[in-house]
Design an enzyme around this catalytic site. Structure first.
Site, mmCIF file in Angstrom:
data_model
loop_
_atom_site.group_PDB
_atom_site.id
_atom_site.type_symbol
_atom_site.label_atom_id
_atom_site.label_comp_id
_atom_site.label_asym_id
_atom_site.label_seq_id
_atom_site.Cartn_x
_atom_site.Cartn_y
_atom_site.Cartn_z
ATOM 1 C CG LEU A 103 -2.904 36.190 31.409
ATOM 2 C CD1 LEU A 103 -4.012 35.151 31.336
ATOM 3 C CD2 LEU A 103 -2.903 37.058 30.154
ATOM 4 C CG ASP A 104 -3.851 42.921 33.779
ATOM 5 O OD1 ASP A 104 -2.621 42.978 33.948
ATOM 6 O OD2 ASP A 104 -4.474 43.627 32.961
#
Ligand code: URA
Length: 237
Positions: A103-104
């Site tokens: 995930l960012d």
């Protein structure tokens, strides 16, 4: 499996060397009797091993559900930021763990951390098309026909994406389910329709939902049932 490896693989703070010392000093029992030989071959199906009088509940792999907070990176190591591996509690750490998917840094929600390379591959491989569901909050109201545009499979940088399912929650909020994991995929999908993601949370991976009891930064082991759902993910695409 060799006894010294068996012990060190289950405890993050027991090295292979420490494990040999514990075995030679009689702290490890096999089927109720001390075993002083670090090379003893443990039969995983039938031998019961105890350390300091406590049964060792052998787990070949760990599967951890983390509710990732913003500001933490999905990596095993990072020079500048804290990683998902650094925020899991010491009792759940062991060598070989890694986040199965990224995930960012500013995205929150479900990250699966495991040391089971085969399972991770089965959900990460571009061919497996495993579903990941997100909650998305947008800067501007959802564009007209957005659900249809994403369901058709929009193109990003000349590459056609697989169909994605959008479910409107309110004017600026929606759920979006995607079947691949391209770089900044959801942010770029909304950019492509003239909008901007202001908050993104992953809610599900391969049919397993993020436990609502887990607040941000908290984690727990997956249940057997959840592991089986992920294992069979390819069957319910
Ligand atoms: N899509 C994004 O843009 N970012 C994420 O972190 C996950 C999916």
């Amino acid at each position: 499996m060799r006894l010294d490896k068996f012990i060190s693989s289950q405890y993050p703070d027991i090295s292979r060397k420490n494990s040999r010392e514990l075995i030679r000093s009689g702290k490890v029992l096999i089927n109720g009797r001390p075993c002083l030989d670090p090379e003893f071959k443990v039969l995983l199906d039938s031998d019961s091993v105890s350390l300091f009088g406590k049964n060792v509940d052998f787990k070949p792999f760990l599967y951890i559900m983390l509710n990732k907070p913003a500001g933490i990176v999905c990596a095993t190591r990072d020079r500048l930021s804290e990683t998902v591996l650094e925020i899991i509690p010491p009792e759940l750490r062991r060598p070989g763990l890694f986040p199965a998917g990224r995930l960012d840094k500013d995205t929150v929600g479900f990250v699966l951390i495991t040391d089971d390379g085969a399972l991770a591959h089965s959900i990460l491989s571009p061919k497996s098309h495993v579903r990941k569901k997100y909650f998305v909050r947008l800067r501007d109201p959802l564009p007209q026909n957005c659900a249809e545009i994403f369901a058709d499979g929009i193109s990003l940088d000349g590459e056609r994406l697989l169909p994605a399912e959008l479910e409107k929650v309110s004017e600026k909020d929606c759920f979006l389910t995607i079947r691949e994991g391209k770089y900044h995929q959801i942010k770029r999908m909304f950019e492509a329709v003239g909008n901007e993601v202001v908050y993104l949370k992953r809610l599900e991976i391969a049919g397993v939902a993020l436990d609502p009891e887990l607040s941000e930064g908290k984690c727990r082991e997956l249940t057997e049932a959840e592991i089986n759902v992920i294992r069979s993910a390819k069957n319910h695409l």
